[in-house]
Design a protein around this motif. Sequence first.
Motif, mmCIF file in Angstrom:
data_model
loop_
_atom_site.group_PDB
_atom_site.id
_atom_site.type_symbol
_atom_site.label_atom_id
_atom_site.label_comp_id
_atom_site.label_asym_id
_atom_site.label_seq_id
_atom_site.Cartn_x
_atom_site.Cartn_y
_atom_site.Cartn_z
ATOM 1 N N VAL A 77 0.874 -1.189 0.000
ATOM 2 C CA VAL A 77 0.000 0.000 0.000
ATOM 3 C C VAL A 77 0.904 1.229 0.000
ATOM 4 C CG1 VAL A 77 -1.870 1.214 1.211
ATOM 5 C CG2 VAL A 77 -1.657 -1.253 1.462
ATOM 6 N N MET A 78 0.658 2.160 -0.912
ATOM 7 C CA MET A 78 1.444 3.403 -0.945
ATOM 8 C C MET A 78 0.693 4.481 -0.168
ATOM 9 S SD MET A 78 4.258 3.022 -2.588
ATOM 10 C CE MET A 78 4.811 4.661 -2.970
ATOM 11 N N VAL A 79 1.370 5.120 0.763
ATOM 12 C CA VAL A 79 0.764 6.241 1.499
ATOM 13 C C VAL A 79 1.776 7.371 1.532
ATOM 14 C CG1 VAL A 79 -0.285 7.018 3.657
ATOM 15 C CG2 VAL A 79 -0.542 4.630 2.970
ATOM 16 N N ASP A 80 1.413 8.509 0.970
ATOM 17 C CA ASP A 80 2.291 9.685 0.906
ATOM 18 C C ASP A 80 3.690 9.315 0.400
ATOM 19 O OD1 ASP A 80 0.229 11.195 1.939
ATOM 20 O OD2 ASP A 80 0.845 10.849 4.023
ATOM 21 N N GLY A 81 3.734 8.553 -0.683
ATOM 22 C CA GLY A 81 5.008 8.203 -1.312
ATOM 23 C C GLY A 81 5.780 7.117 -0.575
ATOM 24 N N GLU A 82 5.227 6.567 0.516
ATOM 25 C CA GLU A 82 5.922 5.496 1.250
ATOM 26 C C GLU A 82 5.209 4.177 1.063
ATOM 27 O OE1 GLU A 82 7.095 5.433 5.315
ATOM 28 O OE2 GLU A 82 7.645 7.554 5.227
ATOM 29 N N GLU A 83 6.014 3.134 0.832
ATOM 30 C CA GLU A 83 5.411 1.821 0.616
ATOM 31 C C GLU A 83 5.259 1.061 1.937
ATOM 32 O OE1 GLU A 83 6.346 -0.997 -2.908
ATOM 33 O OE2 GLU A 83 7.409 -1.790 -1.172
ATOM 34 N N HIS A 84 4.061 0.551 2.168
ATOM 35 C CA HIS A 84 3.802 -0.267 3.363
ATOM 36 C C HIS A 84 3.438 -1.670 2.894
ATOM 37 C CE1 HIS A 84 3.376 3.253 6.143
ATOM 38 N NE2 HIS A 84 3.175 3.848 4.978
ATOM 39 N N THR A 85 3.926 -2.670 3.619
ATOM 40 C CA THR A 85 3.588 -4.058 3.266
ATOM 41 C C THR A 85 2.653 -4.619 4.335
ATOM 42 O OG1 THR A 85 5.779 -4.289 2.318
ATOM 43 C CG2 THR A 85 4.582 -6.327 2.713
ATOM 44 N N ILE A 86 1.652 -5.343 3.875
ATOM 45 C CA ILE A 86 0.774 -6.038 4.842
ATOM 46 C C ILE A 86 0.889 -7.543 4.569
ATOM 47 C CG2 ILE A 86 -1.567 -6.294 5.748
ATOM 48 C CD1 ILE A 86 -2.183 -3.545 4.435
ATOM 49 N N TYR A 87 1.146 -8.298 5.636
ATOM 50 C CA TYR A 87 1.239 -9.753 5.531
ATOM 51 C C TYR A 87 -0.027 -10.360 6.122
ATOM 52 C CZ TYR A 87 6.213 -8.820 4.834
ATOM 53 O OH TYR A 87 7.415 -8.366 4.366
ATOM 54 N N LEU A 88 -0.506 -11.406 5.448
ATOM 55 C CA LEU A 88 -1.686 -12.135 5.959
ATOM 56 C C LEU A 88 -1.341 -13.617 6.122
ATOM 57 C CD1 LEU A 88 -4.889 -12.461 6.399
ATOM 58 C CD2 LEU A 88 -4.919 -13.082 3.985
ATOM 59 N N TRP A 89 -1.685 -14.162 7.274
ATOM 60 C CA TRP A 89 -1.585 -15.608 7.501
ATOM 61 C C TRP A 89 -2.959 -16.097 7.960
ATOM 62 C CZ3 TRP A 89 1.874 -12.016 9.384
ATOM 63 C CH2 TRP A 89 3.211 -12.142 9.001
ATOM 64 N N THR A 90 -3.271 -17.333 7.648
ATOM 65 C CA THR A 90 -4.449 -17.943 8.276
ATOM 66 C C THR A 90 -3.933 -19.110 9.113
ATOM 67 O OG1 THR A 90 -4.825 -19.239 6.288
ATOM 68 C CG2 THR A 90 -6.199 -17.299 6.560
ATOM 69 N N VAL A 91 -4.673 -19.417 10.149
ATOM 70 C CA VAL A 91 -4.250 -20.456 11.107
ATOM 71 C C VAL A 91 -4.914 -21.778 10.696
ATOM 72 C CG1 VAL A 91 -4.293 -21.114 13.551
ATOM 73 C CG2 VAL A 91 -4.024 -18.693 12.899
ATOM 74 N N PRO A 92 -4.209 -22.883 10.610
ATOM 75 C CA PRO A 92 -2.767 -23.025 10.806
ATOM 76 C C PRO A 92 -1.997 -22.534 9.575
ATOM 77 C CG PRO A 92 -3.728 -25.145 10.228
ATOM 78 C CD PRO A 92 -4.870 -24.177 10.308
ATOM 79 N N TRP A 93 -0.894 -21.864 9.800
ATOM 80 C CA TRP A 93 -0.138 -21.316 8.670
ATOM 81 C C TRP A 93 0.779 -22.387 8.074
ATOM 82 C CZ3 TRP A 93 0.490 -18.902 13.615
ATOM 83 C CH2 TRP A 93 1.570 -19.378 14.352
ATOM 84 N N GLU A 94 1.175 -22.097 6.847
ATOM 85 C CA GLU A 94 2.100 -22.998 6.159
ATOM 86 C C GLU A 94 3.510 -22.665 6.610
ATOM 87 O OE1 GLU A 94 3.210 -23.791 1.526
ATOM 88 O OE2 GLU A 94 1.274 -22.830 1.920
ATOM 89 N N LYS A 95 4.319 -23.695 6.865
ATOM 90 C CA LYS A 95 5.696 -23.429 7.311
ATOM 91 C C LYS A 95 6.529 -22.952 6.138
ATOM 92 C CE LYS A 95 6.018 -26.236 11.389
ATOM 93 N NZ LYS A 95 5.789 -27.621 11.680
ATOM 94 N N GLU A 96 7.530 -22.140 6.410
ATOM 95 C CA GLU A 96 8.447 -21.640 5.371
ATOM 96 C C GLU A 96 9.608 -22.602 5.204
ATOM 97 O OE1 GLU A 96 8.735 -16.889 4.763
ATOM 98 O OE2 GLU A 96 9.675 -17.710 6.553
#
Length: 277
Positions: A258-277
């Motif tokens: 998401v861009m806000v005032d020229g700055e990039e923000h990242t949003i992470y979403l997980w659902t439970v149970p999450w997948e392991k990396e």
Amino acid sequence: MLAVCVPAPAAYGQGSAAEQPAYIQIYLPDDAVLSFDSYRTHQIGPMRRFRSPPLPVGRGFYYVVRATWQEKGKRIDREQEAHVRAGQETTLVFSTQEEKESTTSQEPARPPQATEQKKRTPDVVFVPTPQEVVDKMLELAEVKKGDVVYDLGCGDGRIVVTAAKKYGCKATGFDIDPERVKESLDNVKKNHVENLVRIRQADVFTLDLRPASVVALYLLPQLNVKLMPQLAQLKPGSRIVSHDFDMRGAKPKREVKVMVDGEEHTIYLWTVPWEKE
Ligand SMILES: C[S@@+](CC[C@H](N)C(=O)[O-])C[C@H]1O[C@@H](n2cnc3c(N)ncnc32)[C@H](O)[C@@H]1O
């Protein structure tokens, strides 16, 4: 905690014949000595409650409240006026920082959960999530009316207030910092969502998260990882959204920019149970 009775305060304004006590709740360093005008109280602890004698309804009263404590070998003396009214509760905060103004509300402010938690310093400072990002976090988590949203480290309460206002769901914000708790309570009141939102002073690492179906985070990557044992206890299908920080070991289901005032923000979403990396 039972409120301790203090002497009658000084008065101003017109009142009615009906009388009720006023209540005062004070947050301050554990060992501070507190006096109301010249009456010295004997309570100790980080949150103290007092009750005035019955006062005429509708009239204003005040106490001059003094707190004295030791800090790094130095004596600190602070003074504030507590403006009180019959049947209402006034909250004062004495902190080592700037003293905060008192607030008056019909609803009693939420107490801190334990002395130990008040002493702990925050693991990360308060930086608010921009409102556009808050909106997107809740959208990504597909918040619905039946959800229970928790914000772990709620700052000024914007995430829980938005969840309640936009989706009509229940929400609880937790913060370890009493100043943030007070700001959140003010925000809840200003937005008239007292029926849906609760604010608690607590260390997020001590919480049982199982009542939540959506958890919002804006902490730090290592704090998210530290929370994983608690987050893993959430009901299957619960969603976790984190502003800017991932959670090593858990593969996000989605990652949105998401861009806000020229700055990039990242949003992470997980659902439970999450997948392991
Ligand atoms: C970056 S701010 C995020 C505020 C809010 N969630 C938002 O997104 O606007 C982090 C908040 O976490 C609180 N905090 C830090 N460590 C904490 C802990 N161990 N328990 C509870 N709150 C904590 C801080 O006081 C601060 O208000």
